[in-house]
Scaffold this motif. Sequence first.
Motif, PDB file in Angstrom:
ATOM      1  N   ILE A   1       0.838  -1.207   0.000  1.00 50.29           N
ATOM      2  CA  ILE A   1       0.000   0.000   0.000  1.00 50.29           C
ATOM      3  C   ILE A   1       0.873   1.257   0.000  1.00 50.29           C
ATOM      4  O   ILE A   1       0.620   2.209  -0.746  1.00 50.29           O
ATOM      5  CB  ILE A   1      -0.960  -0.021   1.212  1.00 50.29           C
ATOM      6  CG1 ILE A   1      -2.002  -1.139   1.044  1.00 50.29           C
ATOM      7  CG2 ILE A   1      -1.644   1.341   1.388  1.00 50.29           C
ATOM      8  CD1 ILE A   1      -2.802  -1.441   2.295  1.00 50.29           C
TER       9      ILE A   1
ATOM     10  N   TYR B   1       2.343   1.793  -3.372  1.00 55.95           N
ATOM     11  CA  TYR B   1       1.330   2.229  -4.338  1.00 55.95           C
ATOM     12  C   TYR B   1       1.067   3.730  -4.196  1.00 55.95           C
ATOM     13  O   TYR B   1       1.020   4.457  -5.202  1.00 55.95           O
ATOM     14  CB  TYR B   1       0.044   1.436  -4.115  1.00 55.95           C
ATOM     15  CG  TYR B   1      -1.010   1.652  -5.182  1.00 55.95           C
ATOM     16  CD1 TYR B   1      -1.017   0.882  -6.339  1.00 55.95           C
ATOM     17  CD2 TYR B   1      -2.002   2.617  -5.031  1.00 55.95           C
ATOM     18  CE1 TYR B   1      -1.980   1.067  -7.321  1.00 55.95           C
ATOM     19  CE2 TYR B   1      -2.976   2.818  -6.001  1.00 55.95           C
ATOM     20  CZ  TYR B   1      -2.964   2.029  -7.142  1.00 55.95           C
ATOM     21  OH  TYR B   1      -3.920   2.232  -8.111  1.00 55.95           O
ATOM     22  N   TYR B   2       0.910   4.194  -2.960  1.00 57.36           N
ATOM     23  CA  TYR B   2       0.615   5.620  -2.753  1.00 57.36           C
ATOM     24  C   TYR B   2       1.838   6.490  -3.042  1.00 57.36           C
ATOM     25  O   TYR B   2       1.692   7.648  -3.467  1.00 57.36           O
ATOM     26  CB  TYR B   2       0.058   5.859  -1.352  1.00 57.36           C
ATOM     27  CG  TYR B   2      -1.433   5.589  -1.309  1.00 57.36           C
ATOM     28  CD1 TYR B   2      -2.346   6.553  -1.719  1.00 57.36           C
ATOM     29  CD2 TYR B   2      -1.918   4.348  -0.916  1.00 57.36           C
ATOM     30  CE1 TYR B   2      -3.700   6.310  -1.729  1.00 57.36           C
ATOM     31  CE2 TYR B   2      -3.280   4.081  -0.930  1.00 57.36           C
ATOM     32  CZ  TYR B   2      -4.167   5.069  -1.334  1.00 57.36           C
ATOM     33  OH  TYR B   2      -5.524   4.806  -1.358  1.00 57.36           O
TER      34      TYR B   2
ATOM     35  N   HIS C   1       1.524   6.715  -6.893  1.00 61.97           N
ATOM     36  CA  HIS C   1       0.308   7.278  -7.500  1.00 61.97           C
ATOM     37  C   HIS C   1      -0.212   8.538  -6.811  1.00 61.97           C
ATOM     38  O   HIS C   1      -1.161   9.154  -7.293  1.00 61.97           O
ATOM     39  CB  HIS C   1      -0.798   6.219  -7.533  1.00 61.97           C
ATOM     40  CG  HIS C   1      -0.486   5.058  -8.423  1.00 61.97           C
ATOM     41  ND1 HIS C   1       0.242   3.972  -7.984  1.00 61.97           N
ATOM     42  CD2 HIS C   1      -0.790   4.817  -9.728  1.00 61.97           C
ATOM     43  CE1 HIS C   1       0.366   3.099  -8.986  1.00 61.97           C
ATOM     44  NE2 HIS C   1      -0.235   3.585 -10.043  1.00 61.97           N
TER      45      HIS C   1
ATOM     46  N   ALA D   1      -1.309  10.842  -3.042  1.00 59.84           N
ATOM     47  CA  ALA D   1      -2.184  10.695  -1.870  1.00 59.84           C
ATOM     48  C   ALA D   1      -3.658  10.574  -2.237  1.00 59.84           C
ATOM     49  O   ALA D   1      -4.458  10.072  -1.436  1.00 59.84           O
ATOM     50  CB  ALA D   1      -1.986  11.873  -0.918  1.00 59.84           C
ATOM     51  N   ASP D   2      -4.050  11.029  -3.421  1.00 58.18           N
ATOM     52  CA  ASP D   2      -5.462  10.995  -3.815  1.00 58.18           C
ATOM     53  C   ASP D   2      -5.838   9.713  -4.542  1.00 58.18           C
ATOM     54  O   ASP D   2      -6.983   9.569  -4.987  1.00 58.18           O
ATOM     55  CB  ASP D   2      -5.783  12.192  -4.720  1.00 58.18           C
ATOM     56  CG  ASP D   2      -5.649  13.517  -3.991  1.00 58.18           C
ATOM     57  OD1 ASP D   2      -5.832  13.526  -2.757  1.00 58.18           O
ATOM     58  OD2 ASP D   2      -5.348  14.533  -4.647  1.00 58.18           O
ATOM     59  N   ALA D   3      -4.910   8.783  -4.682  1.00 56.04           N
ATOM     60  CA  ALA D   3      -5.185   7.549  -5.427  1.00 56.04           C
ATOM     61  C   ALA D   3      -6.170   6.659  -4.670  1.00 56.04           C
ATOM     62  O   ALA D   3      -6.300   6.742  -3.447  1.00 56.04           O
ATOM     63  CB  ALA D   3      -3.884   6.794  -5.682  1.00 56.04           C
ATOM     64  N   ARG D   4      -6.847   5.824  -5.433  1.00 58.64           N
ATOM     65  CA  ARG D   4      -7.719   4.797  -4.844  1.00 58.64           C
ATOM     66  C   ARG D   4      -7.059   3.437  -5.029  1.00 58.64           C
ATOM     67  O   ARG D   4      -6.379   3.189  -6.027  1.00 58.64           O
ATOM     68  CB  ARG D   4      -9.100   4.807  -5.505  1.00 58.64           C
ATOM     69  CG  ARG D   4      -9.864   6.106  -5.297  1.00 58.64           C
ATOM     70  CD  ARG D   4     -11.343   5.936  -5.610  1.00 58.64           C
ATOM     71  NE  ARG D   4     -11.573   5.486  -6.976  1.00 58.64           N
ATOM     72  CZ  ARG D   4     -12.731   5.030  -7.425  1.00 58.64           C
ATOM     73  NH1 ARG D   4     -13.777   4.954  -6.609  1.00 58.64           N
ATOM     74  NH2 ARG D   4     -12.874   4.638  -8.686  1.00 58.64           N
ATOM     75  N   ILE D   5      -7.283   2.554  -4.068  1.00 53.16           N
ATOM     76  CA  ILE D   5      -6.706   1.214  -4.115  1.00 53.16           C
ATOM     77  C   ILE D   5      -7.737   0.244  -3.541  1.00 53.16           C
ATOM     78  O   ILE D   5      -8.580   0.635  -2.716  1.00 53.16           O
ATOM     79  CB  ILE D   5      -5.372   1.164  -3.322  1.00 53.16           C
ATOM     80  CG1 ILE D   5      -4.592  -0.109  -3.629  1.00 53.16           C
ATOM     81  CG2 ILE D   5      -5.625   1.316  -1.821  1.00 53.16           C
ATOM     82  CD1 ILE D   5      -3.179  -0.095  -3.044  1.00 53.16           C
TER      83      ILE D   5
ATOM     84  N   SER E   1      -7.921   6.425   0.483  1.00 53.64           N
ATOM     85  CA  SER E   1      -6.731   6.980   1.132  1.00 53.64           C
ATOM     86  C   SER E   1      -5.883   5.827   1.647  1.00 53.64           C
ATOM     87  O   SER E   1      -6.367   4.701   1.825  1.00 53.64           O
ATOM     88  CB  SER E   1      -7.115   7.890   2.302  1.00 53.64           C
ATOM     89  OG  SER E   1      -7.697   7.132   3.354  1.00 53.64           O
ATOM     90  N   ARG E   2      -4.611   6.131   1.902  1.00 56.25           N
ATOM     91  CA  ARG E   2      -3.713   5.119   2.460  1.00 56.25           C
ATOM     92  C   ARG E   2      -4.223   4.644   3.813  1.00 56.25           C
ATOM     93  O   ARG E   2      -4.195   3.444   4.118  1.00 56.25           O
ATOM     94  CB  ARG E   2      -2.304   5.697   2.578  1.00 56.25           C
ATOM     95  CG  ARG E   2      -1.315   4.755   3.220  1.00 56.25           C
ATOM     96  CD  ARG E   2       0.087   5.334   3.220  1.00 56.25           C
ATOM     97  NE  ARG E   2       1.001   4.521   4.021  1.00 56.25           N
ATOM     98  CZ  ARG E   2       2.307   4.771   4.165  1.00 56.25           C
ATOM     99  NH1 ARG E   2       2.841   5.833   3.550  1.00 56.25           N
ATOM    100  NH2 ARG E   2       3.069   3.990   4.916  1.00 56.25           N
TER     101      ARG E   2
END
Length: 427
Positions: free
Chosen positions: A133, A136-137, A140, A142-146, A164-165
């Motif tokens: 995680i 990934y953040y 990509h 802080a606004d990314a979705r996972i 959010s993370r």
Amino acid sequence: MKVLVVGGGGREHALVWKLAQSPRVEKIYCAPGNAGIAQQAECVPLKPTDLEALANFAAAQKLALTVVGPEAPLIAGIVDLFEARGLPIFGPSKDPARIEGSKAFAKRLMQTSGIPTASFWVCDSPTVARARIADYYAQHGADARIVVKADGLAAGKGVTVATSRQEAEEAVHRLMEEKVFGEAGAHVIIEECLTGEEASIMAITDGSHIVPLLPSQDHKRVYDNDQGPNTGGMGAVCPVPILPPDLTQQAVERILRPAIEAIRALGIPYRGTLYAGVMVTPEGPKCIEFNCRFGDPETQAVLPLLESDLLDLLLGAVECTLDQVEVCWKQGAAVNVVAASAGYPGSYETGKPIYGIEEAEAEGCLVFHAGTRREGDQLVTDGGRVLSVTGLGADIHEAMAQAYRGIARISFEGMHYRRDIGARNLR
């Protein structure tokens, strides 16, 4: 012939309802069934996971076919047991049913088969999951979705689309450390979040031939505008404008067929229903996940539009003669809306009197029972998802209007339902 349907939810009520229309079906049993199913089938007090008892019942009654609704008995090996005893049964055997029982197995199968899907990582510890995680953040922003998924079965509730993370790490904590879904969260899948619109394609296969059913769209979130936690499904629409026939066929050829061929290459053909959850992206349909059975509540929206005899399709899969079965569909659309107990998908009370089902049916709606039972002459609630109402119409607008006229007639203490099932399709 005599048929057994295994399960007791809205999906199984729809299967019983459709099978009862076959001129070749003289008797339907359902284990365990519910109060609505009891109006069309003889309910048998056997649990779907009591495999030996179900096999003994099928043998004693000389059943022509057993149809398995829920995933748990399929993943536990009910088909293997029945086939070993020479009992006809519809559904995949235990090994290929892993395509739903283990998301890690499914994702690796997609990867090796070239099936378009999201990038993913299988994590066997919270430390590894948090590291993935964090990476990934970092890449990509802080606004990314996972997406965080439990590897095993979690009743459709083991998926978190994190914005959010912190939310992603909290999902890992719930699954792997709090073990809110038990051993289903022993491993988790961390996955890229695809953008687009989701839809479902259920197909019936005999291991070689594929008959896709009309595409549908489930509404997972508990509240309007896709707010709140995931549920087992709060309603469904069929067909889906974002999956016209050409894109549906593309999904069959790029997602369903490669999966079935890959499973056959492993040594055990896949016979039964293969359900692909897809994301319709600008690059075309991509696979989110596979299920090894009919969807719920998608089945309650799809089967009312099936003109053909469902029994022919099911037997075609079991007997490997699916290429000889012609499938016809009714024109129009169907919208299904689920009525749930107060508190669902969390804790809820049961035993609440239900009113208005006859009035809903008088509106021309189909009412499929899920969590219902009878106490004397009174119908009462007996589950989180209590029942669902299907409206039919020339288009989604008409079907939606009929479904909501029908569900407005029904009431029980604490009843809640989404009021926007189908709205995104109108847009």
